[in-house]
Design a protein around this motif. Structure first.
Motif, PDB file in Angstrom:
ATOM      1  N   LYS A  87       5.102  42.121  84.448  1.00 10.99           N
ATOM      2  CA  LYS A  87       5.196  42.452  85.868  1.00 10.99           C
ATOM      3  C   LYS A  87       3.849  42.852  86.478  1.00 10.99           C
ATOM      4  CE  LYS A  87       9.721  42.178  86.564  1.00 10.99           C
ATOM      5  NZ  LYS A  87      10.319  41.309  87.607  1.00 10.99           N
ATOM      6  N   TRP A 127       1.287  39.707  98.047  1.00 12.68           N
ATOM      7  CA  TRP A 127       1.837  38.575  97.291  1.00 12.68           C
ATOM      8  C   TRP A 127       2.695  39.070  96.130  1.00 12.68           C
ATOM      9  CZ3 TRP A 127       0.810  37.512  92.123  1.00 12.68           C
ATOM     10  CH2 TRP A 127       1.291  36.288  91.643  1.00 12.68           C
ATOM     11  N   ALA A 128       2.228  40.120  95.415  1.00 14.10           N
ATOM     12  CA  ALA A 128       2.967  40.646  94.267  1.00 14.10           C
ATOM     13  C   ALA A 128       4.313  41.225  94.698  1.00 14.10           C
ATOM     14  CB  ALA A 128       2.129  41.719  93.567  1.00 14.10           C
ATOM     15  N   GLU A 131       6.746  38.584  94.935  1.00 11.97           N
ATOM     16  CA  GLU A 131       7.113  38.049  93.617  1.00 11.97           C
ATOM     17  C   GLU A 131       7.837  39.093  92.764  1.00 11.97           C
ATOM     18  OE1 GLU A 131       6.435  34.915  92.306  1.00 11.97           O
ATOM     19  OE2 GLU A 131       5.781  34.294  94.306  1.00 11.97           O
ATOM     20  N   ARG A 132       8.141  40.259  93.346  1.00  9.50           N
ATOM     21  CA  ARG A 132       8.775  41.370  92.635  1.00  9.50           C
ATOM     22  C   ARG A 132       7.916  41.833  91.450  1.00  9.50           C
ATOM     23  NH1 ARG A 132      14.176  42.015  94.159  1.00  9.50           N
ATOM     24  NH2 ARG A 132      14.984  40.323  95.457  1.00  9.50           N
TER      25      ARG A 132
END
Length: 444
Positions: A87, A127-128, A131-132
Motif C-alpha cells: 500500500k 493519486w494514491a 488508488e486506496r
C-alpha cells in the motif's frame, strides 16, 4: 548504459550532458525492475520504509510516470521513479549535477515558487488516495555525501501550502553510493542477475557515484604506510643490489644494459585518478641487450629488450624478451604472414616459457599462454590489442624468495641462447615493424 560503458556516449559532451542524469536514473532504477523483489525491499529499507517481503512480490517500479496534479487543472507532474509496494508509494527524485526545480503555482502566481519535492508529494498523494494507497514517501537522491538539508527543509515548508498538516518526515534522502551498497549486498542472485548488478555498479563507478569517502580504518592505513616504509628501506635497496650484481656478471657474458648511456631501472608509469588499483607499484625491473645483437631503431625499438623484473602483485622473479606493441594496424599488416613460422619455433622451446601480452602494465597481463600451446588463432587475437603501449613478452618465472643472481643469470643466458637457436624468426618479426636499424642483421 552499455553505450556509455563502451564509449559510444560521452556524457561530458555539451550536447548530451543534460541527459546524463536521466541515463544514470534509467540504468540504476531500470535494472531494479529486472532484479528479485528483495532489491526493492532493501532499497525501501535504506530510506526507513519497512516492506513486507510477501507484498514486495507485486511491487511496481515506474520510471517517469505521468501523475496529474488535481489542484492545478491540466498540469501533469513527472517524478523520476515511483515504486509502489503493498500500500506504500515511494517516489525517488534523482539528481546528479543539476539542482532541484521549482513550480509557479497557477492559482497564486504572486506567491513564492514551490519546491519540486513538495509538488511531487501533493500530486502523488492525490493519486494514491484514488488508488486506496497510503500517502507517499518522497526520497531525494543526490551525489554529494552531505544531506541536502536546505532542499528538504524548503520542501517540508512548501508542502504545507498544498497539503496542510503534512509531516516533514515524508521527505527523506538517499545518496547514490548508498544505492550502490544496497545492490552490491543483494544475496542469492542468479548468474544473469549478478551480471546485471555488476554492470550497473561498473556504470555507477564510471559516473563517480558508486563510492564515497567514509574515513580510513586505522589498521588499513598503517598497513599501507608500513609496506611503503619496508619497501623503501629494505626491499628496493636489495633489488638495487641484485640488479647491480646481475649487470656485472652479464657484462662478462656479453650482455649489457639495454641503453648503456641511460642505466636506469624499468619502472611502471601512469597513475590515472579513475583507476586507484593502478597506483600500486606492481613491479620493478631492468632491461638488457646482448652486445652481439643488431642495433635497434626508433623510439619503440629502443625498448625491444631482454629484461629481468620483480613482480610484486603475482610474486615472481621474471626473465624474458619484451617486444613493444607496434600498433594494431602495423601488426596486422606486417606480422600476419610470419605467425606460422613463429608458432613452430615456440613449440621447440624448453618447458616453462610463456607468451604474455599486457596493455602497458607489465604486472597485469591480459593474455598468458604456455608457449608450447600457442597457435595462429591465439596470435591473431593478440594482434588486435597490440597498441603502442602494449608489450608482447616471452618469459620464464621463478620464486622470488629463493632467487639468486646466478639463477637470474642462467635464465637470461638460456633465453638468449634459445632466441639465437631459433634464428631469424624473431628478427623477421621485429625487423618487419622497423625495430632494427637498417642493415642490422642477427649474427646467426
Amino acid at each position: 548504459m552499455f553505450a556509455e560503458l563502451h564509449g559510444k556516449f560521452d556524457a561530458r559532451h555539451p550536447e548530451t550532458a543534460d541527459r546524463s542524469e536521466d541515463l544514470l536514473t534509467s540504468a540504476v532504477f531500470g535494472a531494479l525492475r529486472h532484479l528479485p523483489r528483495a532489491a526493492v525491499v532493501a532499497l525501501c529499507g535504506a530510506v526507513g520504509v519497512p516492506v513486507d517481503p510477501h507484498a514486495a512480490r507485486g511491487a511496481r517500479v515506474l520510471l517517469w510516470p505521468q501523475v496529474p496534479m488535481p489542484k492545478w487543472p491540466g498540469k501533469v507532474i513527472e517524478p523520476d521513479v515511483l515504486i509502489v509496494v503493498g500500500k506504500q508509494p515511494v517516489v525517488f527524485e534523482a539528481k546528479l549535477h543539476s539542482p532541484f526545480g521549482y513550480y509557479l503555482e497557477p492559482n497564486a502566481p504572486t506567491e513564492p515558487q514551490l519546491h519540486q519535492l513538495a509538488v511531487q508529494y501533493a500530486a502523488v498523494c492525490a493519486w494514491a488516495a484514488g488508488e486506496r494507497l497510503l500517502p507517499p514517501v518522497i526520497v531525494a537522491v543526490t551525489a554529494p555525501q552531505q544531506r541536502p538539508t536546505t532542499d528538504l527543509d524548503r520542501a517540508a515548508h512548501d508542502v504545507l501550502r498544498l497539503c496542510p498538516g503534512t509531516d516533514a518526515r515524508v521527505f527523506r534522502w538517499l545518496p547514490w553510493w548508498r544505492i550502490a551498497e544496497v545492490l552490491s549486498h543483494l544475496p542469492e542472485l542468479r548468474p544473469h542477475e549478478r551480471t546485471l548488478v555488476d554492470d550497473v555498479l561498473a556504470y555507477m563507478e564510471m559516473r563517480g557515484v558508486r563510492r564515497v569517502f567514509n574515513g580510513f580504518k586505522p589498521e588499513d592505513y598503517w598497513l599501507v604506510s608500513a609496506a611503503q616504509r619496508v619497501a623503501g628501506e629494505r626491499v628496493y635497496p636489495q633489488v638495487q643490489n641484485f640488479v647491480e650484481d646481475l649487470a656485472a656478471v652479464l657484462d662478462d657474458d656479453g650482455i649489457g644494459w639495454s641503453q648503456p648511456s641511460y642505466r636506469s631501472m624499468w619502472l611502471p608509469l601512469g597513475a590515472s585518478t579513475s583507476k586507484p588499483t593502478d597506483w600500486t607499484r606492481g613491479w620493478v625491473g631492468v632491461e638488457f641487450w646482448p652486445k652481439e645483437w643488431p642495433k635497434r631503431h626508433g623510439k619503440l625499438g629502443s625498448h625491444l629488450s631482454l629484461y629481468m623484473l620483480f613482480d610484486f602483485l603475482d610474486p615472481a622473479l621474471e626473465v624474458g624478451l619484451s617486444i613493444p606493441g607496434p600498433g594494431v594496424a602495423a601488426a596486422q599488416v606486417h606480422w600476419q604472414d610470419l605467425l606460422a613460422k613463429l608458432v613452430v619455433a615456440l613449440r621447440e622451446l624448453p618447458a616453462g616459457y610463456e607468451l604474455v601480452v599486457d596493455p602497458g602494465d607489465v604486472s597485469r597481463p591480459t593474455r598468458v599462454q604456455d608457449a608450447a600451446t600457442v597457435d595462429e588463432d591465439w596470435f591473431s587475437g593478440t594482434i588486435s590489442v597490440l597498441t603502442t603501449t602494449a608489450h608482447l613478452r616471452l618469459r620464464r618465472r621463478v620464486d622470488p624468495l629463493q632467487a639468486t643472481v646466478q639463477q637470474a643469470r642462467e635464465l637470461m643466458l638460456g633465453l638468449r641462447d634459445e632466441l639465437n637457436a631459433i634464428g631469424d624468426v624473431w628478427w623477421d618479426l621485429v625487423r618487419a615493424v622497423g625495430y632494427l636499424a637498417p642493415g642490422g642483421e642477427h649474427p646467426s
